[in-house]
Motif scaffolding. Structure first.
Motif, short mmCIF file in Angstrom:
data_model
loop_
_atom_site.label_atom_id
_atom_site.label_comp_id
_atom_site.label_asym_id
_atom_site.label_seq_id
_atom_site.Cartn_x
_atom_site.Cartn_y
_atom_site.Cartn_z
N ALA A 123 -26.87 94.32 139.67
CA ALA A 123 -28.16 94.97 139.50
C ALA A 123 -28.23 96.31 140.22
O ALA A 123 -28.95 97.22 139.81
CB ALA A 123 -29.29 94.05 139.97
N HIS A 124 -27.48 96.44 141.33
CA HIS A 124 -27.54 97.66 142.14
C HIS A 124 -26.16 98.33 142.21
O HIS A 124 -25.79 98.90 143.24
CB HIS A 124 -28.03 97.32 143.56
N TRP A 125 -25.41 98.26 141.12
CA TRP A 125 -24.04 98.77 141.15
C TRP A 125 -23.98 100.27 141.43
O TRP A 125 -23.04 100.76 142.05
CB TRP A 125 -23.32 98.43 139.85
N LYS A 126 -24.99 101.02 141.02
CA LYS A 126 -24.99 102.45 141.27
C LYS A 126 -25.11 102.75 142.76
O LYS A 126 -24.42 103.64 143.29
CB LYS A 126 -26.14 103.11 140.51
N VAL A 127 -25.98 102.02 143.44
CA VAL A 127 -26.14 102.21 144.88
C VAL A 127 -24.84 101.86 145.60
O VAL A 127 -24.39 102.58 146.51
CB VAL A 127 -27.31 101.37 145.42
N VAL A 128 -24.22 100.74 145.20
CA VAL A 128 -22.96 100.31 145.83
C VAL A 128 -21.87 101.36 145.61
O VAL A 128 -21.11 101.70 146.52
CB VAL A 128 -22.53 98.95 145.26
N ALA A 129 -21.81 101.91 144.39
CA ALA A 129 -20.78 102.91 144.09
C ALA A 129 -20.99 104.17 144.90
O ALA A 129 -20.03 104.74 145.45
CB ALA A 129 -20.81 103.23 142.59
#
Length: 216
Positions: A4-10
């Motif tokens: 759900a938060h893959w952009k933040v993790v990336a």
């Protein structure tokens, strides 16, 4: 959650990896020389105390450690710095001083200042002060005579180049020695492991050897 938060993790991963890479690229490497020395002392196994008069101070102090502690004194550091001309330092830590100049001597009354050394190829060298005024020039077999310092320039055998160097305060040059010297006494012996760590691999062994000579 990760999906759900893959952009933040990336983004966070990219920032952390980039910051780590940049920090490692900017870090100045340090080089270490080491030696093992034997310190002469009165340190002995205390036996037969009824027959031997032992001073109270000798029971409460370690004579080997006391000798080794001299390595951390400012007096010894000043002796080393003066002998090796450590008041003259290259401004770029990636330049090894011994690759550029040798037979360095700095007068105790020399004032801290900055200079530039221009290698002119076969024509020799030129030294300028902080105001870019020429103060010395010559061939590679002659001494550079500056305000309170002198040295000889090695023939690089390459393209012309310019580098900067500074004359440090005498105390600052001693701090270079004191900040890099470390020692450890091997338990129950009079053997001391001594190391020197610095940013110039060409000077590290010279500073360590001269420190041990001064200790002797």
């Amino acid at each position: 959650m990760l999906f759900a938060h893959w952009k933040v993790v990336a983004v966070l991963t990219f920032v952390v990896v980039s910051a780590t890479y940049l920090a490692s690229k900017r870090a100045i490497p340090r080089y270490q020389s080491s030696a093992t020395v034997q310190v002469g002392s009165k340190k002995q196994l205390l036996s037969g105390l009824e027959d031997v008069r032992v001073e109270e101070m000798e029971l409460r102090t370690d004579p080997v450690l006391s000798e080794a502690l001299v390595l951390s004194t400012q007096s010894l550091a000043l002796t080393v710095a003066d002998y090796l001309g450590l008041r003259l330092q290259m401004d770029d830590p990636e330049i090894q001083r011994n690759d550029v100049v040798y037979d360095v001597q700095v007068d105790s009354l020399a004032r801290p200042d900055s200079f530039s050394l221009t290698i002119l190829g076969p024509r020799g060298y030129q030294v300028r002060d902080s105001r870019q005024q020429p103060i010395a020039s010559g061939g590679y077999d002659t001494h550079v005579a500056g305000p309170g310092f002198s040295f000889k320039v090695k023939d690089p055998g390459g393209e012309p180049s310019t580098m900067r160097f500074s004359i440090l305060a005498r105390v600052s040059s001693a701090d270079i020695v004191r900040g890099g010297v470390a020692f450890a006494v091997q338990p129950n012996t009079n053997v001391v492991n001594v190391t020197y760590a610095g940013t110039d691999p060409s000077l590290a062994p010279d500073i360590l050897n001269e420190a041990l000579t001064a200790l002797q």
